[in-house]
Design a protein around this motif. Structure first.
Motif, PDB file in Angstrom:
ATOM      1  N   ALA A  91       0.839  -1.206   0.000  1.00  0.00           N
ATOM      2  CA  ALA A  91       0.000   0.000   0.000  1.00  0.00           C
ATOM      3  C   ALA A  91       0.874   1.255   0.000  1.00  0.00           C
ATOM      4  O   ALA A  91       0.510   2.265  -0.612  1.00  0.00           O
ATOM      5  CB  ALA A  91      -0.950   0.007   1.198  1.00  0.00           C
ATOM      6  N   MET A  92       2.020   1.191   0.679  1.00  0.00           N
ATOM      7  CA  MET A  92       2.927   2.347   0.695  1.00  0.00           C
ATOM      8  C   MET A  92       3.610   2.531  -0.662  1.00  0.00           C
ATOM      9  O   MET A  92       4.120   3.601  -0.969  1.00  0.00           O
ATOM     10  CB  MET A  92       3.995   2.186   1.783  1.00  0.00           C
ATOM     11  N   GLY A 149      -0.387   2.789  -3.077  1.00  0.00           N
ATOM     12  CA  GLY A 149      -1.531   3.600  -2.643  1.00  0.00           C
ATOM     13  C   GLY A 149      -2.723   2.787  -2.186  1.00  0.00           C
ATOM     14  O   GLY A 149      -3.139   2.861  -1.043  1.00  0.00           O
ATOM     15  N   LYS A 150      -3.301   2.042  -3.105  1.00  0.00           N
ATOM     16  CA  LYS A 150      -4.438   1.179  -2.717  1.00  0.00           C
ATOM     17  C   LYS A 150      -4.239  -0.174  -3.381  1.00  0.00           C
ATOM     18  O   LYS A 150      -4.054  -0.255  -4.592  1.00  0.00           O
ATOM     19  CB  LYS A 150      -5.787   1.804  -3.088  1.00  0.00           C
ATOM     20  N   VAL A 198      -5.428   0.479   2.210  1.00  0.00           N
ATOM     21  CA  VAL A 198      -5.385   1.799   1.580  1.00  0.00           C
ATOM     22  C   VAL A 198      -4.535   2.750   2.406  1.00  0.00           C
ATOM     23  O   VAL A 198      -4.825   2.990   3.584  1.00  0.00           O
ATOM     24  CB  VAL A 198      -6.808   2.391   1.424  1.00  0.00           C
ATOM     25  N   ALA A 199      -3.492   3.274   1.779  1.00  0.00           N
ATOM     26  CA  ALA A 199      -2.674   4.291   2.434  1.00  0.00           C
ATOM     27  C   ALA A 199      -3.497   5.555   2.610  1.00  0.00           C
ATOM     28  O   ALA A 199      -4.290   5.918   1.728  1.00  0.00           O
ATOM     29  CB  ALA A 199      -1.430   4.586   1.591  1.00  0.00           C
ATOM     30  N   PHE A 200      -3.338   6.222   3.716  1.00  0.00           N
ATOM     31  CA  PHE A 200      -4.027   7.473   4.050  1.00  0.00           C
ATOM     32  C   PHE A 200      -5.511   7.263   4.387  1.00  0.00           C
ATOM     33  O   PHE A 200      -6.241   8.228   4.559  1.00  0.00           O
ATOM     34  CB  PHE A 200      -3.911   8.516   2.926  1.00  0.00           C
ATOM     35  N   ALA A 201      -5.966   6.010   4.411  1.00  0.00           N
ATOM     36  CA  ALA A 201      -7.365   5.779   4.772  1.00  0.00           C
ATOM     37  C   ALA A 201      -7.467   5.587   6.274  1.00  0.00           C
ATOM     38  O   ALA A 201      -6.586   5.007   6.907  1.00  0.00           O
ATOM     39  CB  ALA A 201      -7.897   4.547   4.059  1.00  0.00           C
ATOM     40  N   GLU A 202      -8.557   6.089   6.845  1.00  0.00           N
ATOM     41  CA  GLU A 202      -8.812   5.919   8.269  1.00  0.00           C
ATOM     42  C   GLU A 202     -10.026   5.012   8.449  1.00  0.00           C
ATOM     43  O   GLU A 202     -10.615   4.552   7.461  1.00  0.00           O
ATOM     44  CB  GLU A 202      -8.978   7.295   8.921  1.00  0.00           C
ATOM     45  N   TYR A 233     -16.614  12.048  11.472  1.00  0.00           N
ATOM     46  CA  TYR A 233     -15.522  11.970  10.532  1.00  0.00           C
ATOM     47  C   TYR A 233     -15.362  13.306   9.829  1.00  0.00           C
ATOM     48  O   TYR A 233     -16.336  13.896   9.373  1.00  0.00           O
ATOM     49  CB  TYR A 233     -15.815  10.867   9.504  1.00  0.00           C
ATOM     50  N   TRP A 240      -9.537  14.862  -2.265  1.00  0.00           N
ATOM     51  CA  TRP A 240      -8.336  14.019  -2.328  1.00  0.00           C
ATOM     52  C   TRP A 240      -8.419  13.183  -3.597  1.00  0.00           C
ATOM     53  O   TRP A 240      -9.357  12.413  -3.760  1.00  0.00           O
ATOM     54  CB  TRP A 240      -8.282  13.132  -1.082  1.00  0.00           C
ATOM     55  N   TYR A 292      -6.192  10.878  -6.807  1.00  0.00           N
ATOM     56  CA  TYR A 292      -4.979  10.133  -7.143  1.00  0.00           C
ATOM     57  C   TYR A 292      -4.340  10.710  -8.403  1.00  0.00           C
ATOM     58  O   TYR A 292      -5.039  11.192  -9.300  1.00  0.00           O
ATOM     59  CB  TYR A 292      -5.298   8.651  -7.334  1.00  0.00           C
ATOM     60  N   ARG A 297      -2.068  12.971  -1.679  1.00  0.00           N
ATOM     61  CA  ARG A 297      -1.414  12.400  -0.507  1.00  0.00           C
ATOM     62  C   ARG A 297      -0.363  11.403  -0.982  1.00  0.00           C
ATOM     63  O   ARG A 297      -0.683  10.487  -1.734  1.00  0.00           O
ATOM     64  CB  ARG A 297      -2.450  11.689   0.364  1.00  0.00           C
ATOM     65  N   TRP A 306       4.248  10.573  -1.127  1.00  0.00           N
ATOM     66  CA  TRP A 306       5.594  10.557  -0.605  1.00  0.00           C
ATOM     67  C   TRP A 306       6.511  11.353  -1.538  1.00  0.00           C
ATOM     68  O   TRP A 306       6.284  11.411  -2.748  1.00  0.00           O
ATOM     69  CB  TRP A 306       6.099   9.123  -0.525  1.00  0.00           C
ATOM     70  N   ARG A 335       5.153  11.013  -5.338  1.00  0.00           N
ATOM     71  CA  ARG A 335       4.523   9.779  -5.835  1.00  0.00           C
ATOM     72  C   ARG A 335       3.407   9.418  -4.856  1.00  0.00           C
ATOM     73  O   ARG A 335       3.546   9.629  -3.650  1.00  0.00           O
ATOM     74  CB  ARG A 335       5.536   8.635  -5.955  1.00  0.00           C
ATOM     75  N   ASP A 336       2.306   8.914  -5.390  1.00  0.00           N
ATOM     76  CA  ASP A 336       1.217   8.498  -4.499  1.00  0.00           C
ATOM     77  C   ASP A 336       0.848   7.037  -4.730  1.00  0.00           C
ATOM     78  O   ASP A 336      -0.184   6.565  -4.257  1.00  0.00           O
ATOM     79  CB  ASP A 336      -0.009   9.403  -4.652  1.00  0.00           C
ATOM     80  N   GLY A 337       1.705   6.322  -5.464  1.00  0.00           N
ATOM     81  CA  GLY A 337       1.456   4.911  -5.727  1.00  0.00           C
ATOM     82  C   GLY A 337       0.760   4.677  -7.058  1.00  0.00           C
ATOM     83  O   GLY A 337       0.787   3.590  -7.598  1.00  0.00           O
ATOM     84  N   THR A 338       0.127   5.738  -7.592  1.00  0.00           N
ATOM     85  CA  THR A 338      -0.559   5.591  -8.880  1.00  0.00           C
ATOM     86  C   THR A 338       0.126   6.407  -9.965  1.00  0.00           C
ATOM     87  O   THR A 338      -0.219   6.295 -11.138  1.00  0.00           O
ATOM     88  CB  THR A 338      -2.026   6.069  -8.808  1.00  0.00           C
ATOM     89  N   ARG A 345       8.865   0.403  -3.924  1.00  0.00           N
ATOM     90  CA  ARG A 345       8.484   1.783  -4.208  1.00  0.00           C
ATOM     91  C   ARG A 345       9.250   2.368  -5.394  1.00  0.00           C
ATOM     92  O   ARG A 345       8.884   3.439  -5.883  1.00  0.00           O
ATOM     93  CB  ARG A 345       8.746   2.657  -2.968  1.00  0.00           C
TER      94      ARG A 345
END
Lengths: 453, 453
Positions: A216-217, A220-221, A250-254, B19, B26, B28, B43, B45, B61-64, B146
């Protein structure tokens, strides 16, 4: 075309690479509507037969559907009669004939038989229309799969899996397969399968979550989807030793994000089964009405809200204890929809769960309990992102640091809040199909003491 | 919006179930084109950064995907400068700003920075742009994922898997998951992982084929797709201990049918990767030209035709021996297309393979060797359907009858000719990506003596 004999010479083909195409078009029963009025070939097995005077009815299954083949003749010595009358349940045959629309026939079409090749007459097929014991059926699982009900359950299973993959693929989650063989048995070996991995021990994975956190890092997802293993000595109708689980992360998901994701997923699966597997639900005598009610949002209870509700309903569970199967059923019967239980005591949950900032004795976890008493289908939550807190939790749980070095790295190099969950495929299928015992929801179930076939 | 601090208090949310939605949308990076002219939140890195006088460039980079965020200011004491200048590789950040089309920016868009939350400044990220040794990278696989190249390989992997599932689903093959834990080690335990399954031994599956044969008789055409395990003490660039394999099986299919199916599958996967993963192939510096040549039909050689060709090309392989990796490479280099090798000596193949009726010393098997020397990607063939012949082969191979009782049942109750194959996902990905070592084609490779992380 001459009859093929059963036995080793039955399917001889010319040698080498030349190939004889079939004389007629070989089609599958599920595609039959497109072939009305044409002569085709169906390859399959005898499911049943009937005869009355000058007519023979042969019910054929080919794995994709069931078709009635009929033959009518004024001649008592009609050679097809002899062939047809010699057939038994599960005999393998190739039939040819004209597809004719007929509202009275099961499925709306029938085949007017022109020709039949008998590949093998099956002798003493063990599963007959009479009642059989479950152990007997389980020992003959390789044949039991051919029965209409088992067939329907596994079609629903395949649909549930397609729905899951479609859901995550369409939301651009990256499929990242996590390993089955893992190096450490950090949380105790009691429910782990152990194997010798060359010069060290390895264990079969119970979840891809920790690895998902790494991918995920990077992506992203993500999601992983594969078999998982629990060597639990429990013999309940809700447990398999080997089962399939889909786990998004999911990164950044709460917590809230993941509750929404899980809700959307469940609603999507239910909708897809209702849309595409009505016929199977009918075969299973599964009332679709309770499934038709499933929609967003799902009711929610915190653990602390759930405890008094359980007490009211007669549970002997003490505050601070984990929900057992009876408690899951009681809660699930409170609503027409799946219910999300959140904010569990930290003491009953895994070390990696994010504490509630306002109540550090609780964790930001969620369990989804299916409606109609089917119990837990999803478990998940928010993971600890703070490196110092994770180290502290490892110490509190008496876990060694070394095997988790890579997992701690994820908190050292650009940590972010992240959340995920796991959905158990067989429990979902069991709920969809309305079958109380999970053993029928996978082709070859692995149960306590049962690993054959 | 104030800066979030790294550490345990960094992501505090109000307690309970309320929430806070993000202030801006937000999104991607892969979806950026749809947001040109709007202010959004990304969001991710820090991948890289540059600065020159009054400008800062932050590559996120956000993974996508990867996006350039820019900040320009006349003020030397601009507070954003301080934040940006403190960032390191893999620091986690939330950036907000306007998406602006800019042909000079990588990807064609950039974000004009309005605000940044620094979640964590990463210290001493171990993977730097300099060269690292393979063992070092493998030990840091959880972080290595990564990097842009590993990212590209695994995107291709996910695409290959989607292509495979799409192929079989669209042809109405039923997904039937086969078990990993299997009861017998019939063909010898040397390459099997063993585990204690309650009161007996169990072994990790090397193939779902035998079980596929049972489900094919129930569903007509099926596939399984999961992890498989070989405890081989071989350290080659083509072997993984744990790898993913897709295995279709078709009732009533013969060798030729399955060769056609395998050919269609390979052509389909290659086409889909070329269509959707051009960018990744570019990142990997994979010349697409050899892949663009892949089309039907594939060239064919019988084993007996292959042997003299191999001799001509300097192989020391003796007639009757199995093809080794060097032989696979030699044959694969004869053609621009994958080559199908068929009709192997029965003595080098598994007991269940159907003999060629005209040459009972040969079996109706097929191996697909990828082009460009990548070697075997598919192995399969026609299975014995005759019960007496299968019993005879079991005896010949000194195999016990009992564990195969259910497998023999498939020949007793409506036996039909049937065929199938297995395609190794990682070898396919390795060929697509043009990487010679298979270890980079799966998120967490399991190799001889390597099981961490």
């Amino acid at each position: 075309m001459s009859e093929r004999r059963s036995g080793s010479a039955a399917f001889d083909r010319p040698p080498g690479l030349t190939y004889n195409p079939p004389v007629m078009k070989w089609i599958y029963i599920e595609d039959i509507a497109a072939w009305a009025g044409q002569s085709v070939e169906i390859r399959g097995w005898v499911y049943n037969k009937r005869s009355s005077g000058k007519v023979r009815f042969l019910i054929i299954r080919d794995g994709t559907g069931i078709l009635q083949a009929t033959h009518f003749s004024e001649r008592k010595d009609d050679p097809l009669f002899a062939k047809l009358d010699g057939l038994t349940q599960e005999s393998s045959v190739i039939v040819r004939g004209l597809i004719r629309e007929d509202k009275r026939a099961p499925g709306g079409f029938e085949l007017v038989l022109e020709d039949i090749d008998v590949l093998q007459v099956a002798r003493d097929y063990p599963i007959t229309p009479k009642e059989h014991s479950t152990p007997f059926l389980m020992s003959n699982r390789h044949l039991w799969l051919r029965s209409q009900k088992q067939h329907a359950v596994l079609e629903v299973r395949a649909e549930v899996i397609r729905a899951i993959r479609g859901f995550f693929d369409s939301r651009k989650f990256r499929l990242m397969d996590t390993p089955i063989l893992t190096p450490s048995a950090c949380e105790g070996t009691t429910t782990l399968f152990e194997t010798q991995y060359f010069d060290q021990k390895a264990y079969l994975s119970q979840s891809g979550q920790l690895y998902n956190e790494a991918t995920a890092m990077a992506f992203g997802k993500v999601y992983c989807f594969g078999p998982t293993f629990r060597a639990e000595r429990s013999k309940t109708r809700k447990h398999l030793i080997e089962f399939w689980m889909v786990e998004p992360e999911v990164a950044f998901a709460e917590l809230e994000d993941i509750i929404e994701l899980g809700t959307d997923l469940v609603v999507d699966i239910v909708g897809r089964v209702l849309e595409r597997r009505r016929k199977e639900l009918e075969i299973l005598e599964r009332d679709p009405a309770p499934l038709e009610k499933i929609g967003k949002p799902f009711p929610r209870l915190t653990y602390e809200q759930a405890v008094p509700e359980l007490k009211k309903r007669g549970s002997s569970m003490q505050p601070g204890e984990d929900l057992g199967a009876p408690e899951e059923s009681l809660l699930s019967e409170m609503f027409d929809l799946p219910v999300c239980v959140t904010h569990f005591p930290a003491s009953i949950k895994a070390f990696y769960m994010q504490p509630d900032p306002a109540r550090p004795d609780l964790v930001l976890g969620v369990d989804f309990l299916a409606s109609e008493g089917y119990g837990e289908i999803i478990g998940g939550g928010q993971r600890i992102h703070d490196p110092a807190l994770l180290e502290e939790k490892l110490r509190e749980h008496n876990l060694p640091r070394d095997p988790y070095a890579w997992y701690l790295d994820l908190r050292k190099f650009g940590t972010v809040p992240h959340s995920g969950f796991g959905l158990g495929v067989e429990r979902m299928v069991s709920w969809m199909c309305g079958i109380r015992h999970i053993r029928e929801t996978i082709p070859f179930p692995r149960l306590l003491y049962r690993i054959y076939p």
